[in-house]
Scaffold this active site. Structure first.
Site, short mmCIF file in Angstrom:
data_model
loop_
_atom_site.label_atom_id
_atom_site.label_comp_id
_atom_site.label_asym_id
_atom_site.label_seq_id
_atom_site.Cartn_x
_atom_site.Cartn_y
_atom_site.Cartn_z
N GLU A 81 -13.29 8.46 -1.95
CA GLU A 81 -14.23 9.12 -2.85
C GLU A 81 -15.65 8.58 -2.74
O GLU A 81 -16.58 9.15 -3.33
CB GLU A 81 -13.72 8.99 -4.29
CG GLU A 81 -12.47 9.83 -4.54
CD GLU A 81 -11.91 9.69 -5.94
OE1 GLU A 81 -12.24 8.68 -6.60
OE2 GLU A 81 -11.16 10.58 -6.36
N GLU A 112 5.75 -3.10 3.09
CA GLU A 112 5.02 -4.02 2.21
C GLU A 112 5.46 -5.46 2.40
O GLU A 112 4.74 -6.39 2.01
CB GLU A 112 5.20 -3.63 0.75
CG GLU A 112 6.61 -3.84 0.21
CD GLU A 112 6.68 -3.52 -1.28
OE1 GLU A 112 6.96 -4.45 -2.05
OE2 GLU A 112 6.44 -2.37 -1.66
#
Length: 297
Positions: A81, A112
Site C-alpha cells: 500500500e 515458518e
C-alpha cells in the site's frame, strides 16, 4: 508455547458457543478494546524505531518486513500500500512472507519453522547498512522472523522486532523491540485476532510516520499520491484544493502543467512559480514541500 500470553485459555469464554450471536459479538468487541491501549504503552519504542528507520531511508535505505502466516501477510499488505499512497518505489518497502507468494492465500506447512528460508529471502535483497528489517511474530519466537532479524543484524542493517509477548526471542535479537501484549485471544491461540490487529496498528505507524518524516505528506494530505485511476485523479484535485483553496480551473491548469504531480501543483499555486521551478525546488529539498515553499524567491 503454553507459557505464552497469546496462547492462554480464557475460562470466561468456555461457553461462548452457547451464547447468542449478539452476545458473542459484544464479548469479542469488548476484548478488542485492549488492543489500542496496549499499543499506547509501546509508543516511545515505536517512535524511536521510526526515527531510526527514516534516517536510513533518507539515505536510500529500504524498509523490509518479514513474517509468517498472519504476520507475514500484514507485512506484505503494508508494503503493497505504500506505492499508491506515497508514490514510493515498489522496492522501497518490501514484504517477505515465509513460503513466498503462495503463502499469502494458503498455509505453506513448515515454512515458518525454517530460519534458513529467511536468510535466503534476505540474501536475495542484498541488504546494506541503510536498510531496516522488521521481524513480525505474535509469539515472538517464529524461526522465520527471528532468523530474518538475526541475518539482518549480521549484515549491518537496522532491525526491529514486533511481537505480542514479553521477553521474546525476537525482541532480544532486534535493535528496537516493540512488544504489544494484548492478552489471550478470543479463540485460544488464534493470533490473527487481537495480535493481528495490534500488528496492523504498529505497521501502520512504522510506515506512515516514516513517510511523513520523509516529506511524503503536507500536513495530513497525501501529496505524493499516485493518480492511476479516476478515483485517485479526483482525490488529487481535492488534495490540491484543500492545500491551496484555489479554484477548480486553477487546480486543473496546475495539475496539467505538472503532469498530474500533486506536490508540484501545490507549489506552483502557493509559491507562484512555474512547473520547472517547482520541480527544481522540490528536488533541491528532497521532496519536502514545506522546505521548498520556504525557499521560493
Amino acid at each position: 508455547m503454553g507459557t505464552l500470553t497469546t496462547e492462554e485459555f480464557r475460562p470466561d469464554l468456555a461457553d461462548v458457543d452457547t451464547r447468542s450471536t449478539l452476545d458473542i459479538a459484544r464479548a469479542m468487541n469488548d476484548g478488542d478494546r485492549a488492543v489500542p491501549a496496549a499499543v499506547t504503552g509501546q509508543l516511545p519504542r515505536i517512535a524511536a524505531a521510526v526515527d531510526a528507520i527514516a534516517a536510513r531511508m533518507a539515505r536510500g535505505g529500504r524498509l523490509v518486513y518479514a513474517g509468517a502466516g498472519t504476520a507475514g501477510r500484514l507485512g506484505v499488505l503494508d508494503a503493497s500500500e505504500c506505492p499508491p499512497t506515497f508514490n514510493a518505489d515498489p522496492s522501497q518497502v518490501v514484504g517477505l512472507i515465509a513460503g513466498g507468494p503462495e503463502a499469502l492465500v494458503r498455509s505453506v506447512e513448515g515454512a515458518e519453522d525454517a530460519a534458513s528460508l529467511a536468510h535466503d529471502d534476505l540474501k536475495a535483497l542484498d541488504l546494506c547498512p541503510d536498510d531496516t528489517v522488521v521481524g513480525v511474530s505474535a509469539s515472538g519466537r517464529t524461526p522465520y522472523a527471528v532468523g530474518a532479524v538475526e541475518y539482518a543484524r549480521d549484515a549491518g542493517a537496522l532491525t526491529v522486532g514486533v511481537a505480542c509477548n514479553t521477553g521474546s526471542a525476537l525482541a532480544a535479537a532486534a535493535d528496537h523491540a516493540i512488544e504489544v501484549v494484548v492478552g489471550p485471544e478470543f479463540i485460544t491461540g488464534s493470533t490473527r485476532l487481537k495480535s493481528g490487529t495490534a500488528q496492523k496498528l504498529v505497521l501502520n505507524m512504522l510506515s506512515t510516520i516514516t513517510m511523513i518524516r520523509l516529506g511524503k505528506t503536507y500536513g495530513n494530505l497525501m501529496v505524493d499520491v499516485r493518480a492511476t485511476n479516476d478515483k485517485l485523479r479526483a482525490r488529487s484535485h481535492r488534495i490540491v484544493a484543500q492545500a491551496t483553496g484555489a479554484s477548480d480551473g486553477e487546480i486543473a491548469a496546475a495539475l496539467e502543467a505538472t503532469g498530474g504531480e500533486v506536490k508540484h501543483a501545490i507549489l506552483v499555486l502557493l509559491g507562484g512559480v512555474d512547473a520547472p521551478t517547482a520541480a527544481r525546488l522540490l528536488a533541491e529539498h528532497h521532496g519536502h514541500l514545506r522546505a521548498a515553499l520556504s525557499a521560493v524567491p
